[in-house]
Motif scaffolding. Sequence first.
Motif, PDB file in Angstrom:
ATOM      1  N   ARG A  31      36.164 -21.040  25.378  1.00 46.15           N
ATOM      2  CA  ARG A  31      34.942 -21.840  25.430  1.00 46.15           C
ATOM      3  C   ARG A  31      34.951 -22.799  24.254  1.00 46.15           C
ATOM      4  O   ARG A  31      35.766 -22.671  23.358  1.00 46.15           O
ATOM      5  N   GLU A  48      29.006 -16.017  30.550  1.00 42.69           N
ATOM      6  CA  GLU A  48      30.059 -16.993  30.807  1.00 42.69           C
ATOM      7  C   GLU A  48      31.243 -16.273  31.473  1.00 42.69           C
ATOM      8  O   GLU A  48      32.330 -16.156  30.912  1.00 42.69           O
ATOM      9  N   ARG A  86      26.100 -18.210  35.855  1.00 43.33           N
ATOM     10  CA  ARG A  86      27.391 -18.331  35.164  1.00 43.33           C
ATOM     11  C   ARG A  86      27.867 -16.998  34.597  1.00 43.33           C
ATOM     12  O   ARG A  86      28.890 -16.933  33.926  1.00 43.33           O
TER      13      ARG A  86
END
Length: 242
Positions: free
Chosen positions: A111, A191, A227
Motif C-alpha cells: 500500500r 484493505e 475493500r
Amino acid sequence: MTATTVSAPAADRRLAALETVDLFSVLSEEESRRLAAALLERSYPAGSPIVHADDPSGGPFFIVAEGEVAVVLETGEGKESVLATLQPGEFFGEMSLIDESPRAATARAVRPSRLMLLRREDFRRVMADCPRICLALLIEMNRRLRQSNRRVAGLSYRSMRSRVAGALLTLMDEKGLRRMDEGGMRVVIRERPTQKYLAEMAGTTRESVSRTLAAWEREGLLKPKGRDLVILQEEAIRSQLG
C-alpha cells in the motif's frame, strides 16, 4: 514508479517513527534523538519496488513508518513467494549492511508507504556506540529465521486449503481487527489482499486461491465487505491447517 524524497521531515516525526521500533528501545533519549536526526524519509506508491534481490550492498536500512511492505523471494521461473509482510514499527535491510553482501530478497510497497532510511555509516555508528543493540538485532534476526524455516517446512507438506488458510491466518495475526458483529466475534482484514498476493504467500497459483476463497464464501467462513475481508468463522479457517 520510483520513490519520491520528502524534503525536510520534522524532527518529531522521525523520532516518533524510531520509537515504534522495538530494536531501538535500548537507546537512551539522547541516543534516540541523534539517530532520528540521521534518518531520511521517502514515500513509495502501492506496488512500487523498494529494493531488489541481488542489488549491490551499501543501500540503507529501512523502517516502515506508514503503510505495508512485502518481502518476497523470486524464483528462477519468475514466481514469487512472500516471506513477510511488514507493518509500521518493523524494519528490513539490516543483513546487507552487516555483511556487505547483495540484497537477499525483494521488497515492495503493498500500500502507499512512508519509510525512514538509515545509511550504512549511521547504522554501524549506532552499533558501535550502543553494543546492547547488537544483541537485540541478533535476537530479531534469529526470530525471523525460525519463522521463515517454519513457513518453508509447512509449505512442503500442506494441502492447498491448508496453505491458503495459513496465509490468511498470518494476515489475521499481523493486521486483523477483532470486533463483535452480527452476533459473533469477527476478524476484519483491512484493505483485503489480492488473490495474487495471497497466492505468493501460500506458494500456489492465483486460480487455486480464487477457487478456495469462493468455496469458503459459499460455506460461510468469510466474505468480502467493501475493500475489506471479513473472517466469519475463524476456528473453521484454523481447522483447515490440519
